[in-house]
Design a protein around this motif. Structure first.
Motif, short mmCIF file in Angstrom:
data_model
loop_
_atom_site.label_atom_id
_atom_site.label_comp_id
_atom_site.label_asym_id
_atom_site.label_seq_id
_atom_site.Cartn_x
_atom_site.Cartn_y
_atom_site.Cartn_z
N ASN A 24 40.36 -42.78 63.49
CA ASN A 24 40.37 -42.68 64.94
C ASN A 24 41.78 -42.87 65.47
O ASN A 24 42.45 -43.86 65.19
N VAL A 25 42.25 -41.91 66.23
CA VAL A 25 43.66 -41.90 66.64
C VAL A 25 44.02 -43.14 67.45
O VAL A 25 45.13 -43.68 67.32
N TYR A 26 43.10 -43.64 68.26
CA TYR A 26 43.41 -44.80 69.08
C TYR A 26 43.55 -46.07 68.24
O TYR A 26 44.44 -46.90 68.48
N ILE A 27 42.67 -46.22 67.25
CA ILE A 27 42.74 -47.40 66.39
C ILE A 27 44.02 -47.36 65.57
O ILE A 27 44.73 -48.36 65.46
N GLN A 28 44.33 -46.20 65.02
CA GLN A 28 45.55 -46.06 64.21
C GLN A 28 46.80 -46.40 65.03
O GLN A 28 47.66 -47.16 64.58
N LYS A 29 46.88 -45.82 66.22
CA LYS A 29 48.07 -46.04 67.04
C LYS A 29 48.17 -47.50 67.50
O LYS A 29 49.27 -48.05 67.61
N SER A 30 47.02 -48.13 67.75
CA SER A 30 47.03 -49.54 68.14
C SER A 30 47.56 -50.42 67.01
O SER A 30 48.37 -51.32 67.23
N ILE A 31 47.09 -50.15 65.80
CA ILE A 31 47.54 -50.93 64.64
C ILE A 31 49.03 -50.70 64.39
O ILE A 31 49.78 -51.65 64.14
N GLU A 32 49.46 -49.44 64.49
CA GLU A 32 50.88 -49.14 64.28
C GLU A 32 51.74 -49.86 65.32
O GLU A 32 52.81 -50.40 65.00
N TYR A 33 51.28 -49.88 66.57
CA TYR A 33 52.03 -50.55 67.63
C TYR A 33 52.14 -52.05 67.35
O TYR A 33 53.21 -52.64 67.50
N MET A 34 51.03 -52.67 66.93
CA MET A 34 51.05 -54.11 66.64
C MET A 34 51.93 -54.42 65.44
O MET A 34 52.64 -55.43 65.43
N GLY A 64 39.57 -52.81 78.18
CA GLY A 64 38.17 -53.06 77.85
C GLY A 64 37.60 -52.02 76.90
O GLY A 64 36.85 -52.35 75.96
N TYR A 65 37.97 -50.76 77.12
CA TYR A 65 37.49 -49.70 76.24
C TYR A 65 38.12 -49.81 74.86
O TYR A 65 37.45 -49.66 73.84
N LEU A 66 39.43 -50.10 74.80
CA LEU A 66 40.09 -50.27 73.51
C LEU A 66 39.46 -51.42 72.73
O LEU A 66 39.23 -51.31 71.53
N HIS A 67 39.18 -52.52 73.42
CA HIS A 67 38.54 -53.67 72.76
C HIS A 67 37.21 -53.25 72.12
O HIS A 67 36.92 -53.63 70.98
N ARG A 68 36.45 -52.46 72.85
CA ARG A 68 35.12 -52.08 72.35
C ARG A 68 35.20 -51.19 71.11
O ARG A 68 34.54 -51.46 70.11
N ILE A 69 36.04 -50.17 71.16
CA ILE A 69 36.10 -49.26 70.01
C ILE A 69 36.83 -49.90 68.84
O ILE A 69 36.52 -49.62 67.67
N PHE A 70 37.81 -50.78 69.13
CA PHE A 70 38.55 -51.44 68.06
C PHE A 70 37.64 -52.40 67.30
O PHE A 70 37.62 -52.40 66.06
N LYS A 71 36.87 -53.18 68.03
CA LYS A 71 35.98 -54.15 67.38
C LYS A 71 34.89 -53.44 66.59
O LYS A 71 34.51 -53.88 65.49
N SER A 86 35.14 -50.55 65.12
CA SER A 86 35.73 -49.94 63.93
C SER A 86 36.27 -50.96 62.95
O SER A 86 36.08 -50.84 61.74
N MET A 87 36.93 -52.02 63.45
CA MET A 87 37.65 -52.95 62.59
C MET A 87 36.92 -54.26 62.33
O MET A 87 37.30 -55.03 61.46
N GLY A 88 35.86 -54.53 63.12
CA GLY A 88 35.11 -55.77 62.91
C GLY A 88 35.77 -56.99 63.51
O GLY A 88 35.33 -58.12 63.29
N THR A 89 36.84 -56.80 64.27
CA THR A 89 37.53 -57.90 64.96
C THR A 89 38.13 -57.35 66.23
O THR A 89 38.28 -56.13 66.39
N SER A 90 38.50 -58.23 67.14
CA SER A 90 39.09 -57.80 68.40
C SER A 90 40.55 -57.42 68.19
O SER A 90 41.16 -57.72 67.15
N VAL A 91 41.13 -56.78 69.19
CA VAL A 91 42.56 -56.44 69.14
C VAL A 91 43.37 -57.72 69.00
O VAL A 91 44.28 -57.81 68.16
N ASN A 92 43.05 -58.72 69.81
CA ASN A 92 43.78 -59.98 69.76
C ASN A 92 43.58 -60.68 68.42
O ASN A 92 44.51 -61.26 67.86
N GLY A 93 42.36 -60.61 67.89
CA GLY A 93 42.08 -61.22 66.59
C GLY A 93 42.89 -60.57 65.49
O GLY A 93 43.44 -61.25 64.60
#
Length: 301
Positions: free
Chosen positions: A178-188, A210-217, A219-226
């Motif tokens: 998922n492009v959003y998850i990938q880009k979020s991880i790369e940014y972090m 809020g939407y990023l938190h929902r799709i990230f959790k 897909s990844m099983g944890t929150s963006v902050n986690g």
């Protein structure tokens, strides 16, 4: 009307466009509303906010949203911003045409079949194929008024639905891509040493937090902050083990400005303090090194 209603797969129904436009919106805030027609909104340039089914989404150029019938939603363009969009609203009707009905197309195309079997109030996509061109061709055909062709309209609208179903199938089959998850991880990974927050990550990938938190959790099983905290703790362990950076300075190397907060989180995750972790890791390295040397010396004898 719903895209997922069972009768669409039991009788001869056809998608029919009821409303369409190309439009540039400026400083615009639409009231929350719903309608029977199913809607596709495609961002051609700029960006906008779309509130749908209680979620606020941020769309940029090349993204589009599919909204099922009777789902509350609204469009908002922030002050000083513009957003150029193409839009179609359609429902299903029975027609006299030689073009195959929707149920026949579904039966011949597995991704479309999967899409109809998994109801969603809305679906958000990043266009990686030719949906924009398909919508452009369809709107041009609709603009021809007296000379337009029902067959051509059916062909173009069915192509849009098929391409959309293929995008949905790709995301379902490979959620890690998922492009959003990938880009979020790369940014972090690039910015973990800065004081970044979830909002910064969401802004970087052009999504509502809020939407990023929902799709990230999901897909990844944890929150963006986690995920960000876990990554920072991994980096802290590397610094404690491999460098002589003082423990009081390590929080600043991993984007955590509070020594107390760093120590608290580190202890929660490892069960030990940073000082104890460094001491124990270096002791392990020493015993492993001396042990290997001892074994080598014994073998030489």
């Amino acid at each position: 009307m719903s895209f997922y209603h069972h009768y669409l797969l039991e009788e001869d129904y056809y998608p029919v466009v009821r409303f369409y436009y190309y439009k540039e919106w400026r400083d615009f805030k639409m009231p929350v509303h719903s309608h029977e027609a199913i809607e596709i909104m495609y961002v051609l340039s700029g960006h906008c906010l779309i509130e749908v089914d209680g979620q606020m989404l941020k769309l940029k150029k090349g993204q589009f949203i599919f909204i099922d019938g009777n789902i509350p939603h609204r469009l908002q363009v922030e002050p000083g911003k513009t957003c150029r969009m193409s839009n179609i609203e359609f429902n299903f009707q029975q027609l006299q045409t030689v073009f195959p009905p929707f149920k026949d197309i579904v039966s011949e195309h597995n991704p479309l079949k999967l899409l109809t079997e998994n109801p969603h109030s809305y679906l958000l996509f990043h266009d990686s194929c030719d949906i924009s061109q398909c919508m452009h061709a369809l709107i041009l055909e609709l603009d021809r008024k007296e000379t337009n062709s029902v067959f051509t309209q059916q062909l173009l609208l069915s192509q849009i639905l098929i391409r959309m179903a293929e995008l949905a199938a790709q995301e379902q089959d490979t959620p890690e891509q998922n492009v959003y998850i990938q880009k979020s991880i790369e940014y972090m990974h690039r910015n973990y040493d800065r004081d970044i927050r979830v909002k910064d990550v969401a802004d970087a990938v052009h999504l509502h937090p809020g939407y990023l938190h929902r799709i990230f959790k999901k897909s990844m099983g944890t929150s963006v902050n986690g995920y960000l905290i876990n990554h920072r703790m991994d980096k802290a362990k590397e610094l404690l083990t491999r460098t002589n950076i003082t423990i009081t300075d390590i929080p600043h190397y991993i984007g955590m400005n509070s020594q107390q907060y760093f120590s608290t989180i580190f202890r929660q995750q490892t069960g030990t303090t940073p000082k104890q972790y460094r001491k124990e890791s270096r002791f392990r390295d020493y015993t492993e090194t001396t042990g290997e040397h001892f074994i080598h010396s014994v073998n030489q004898r």
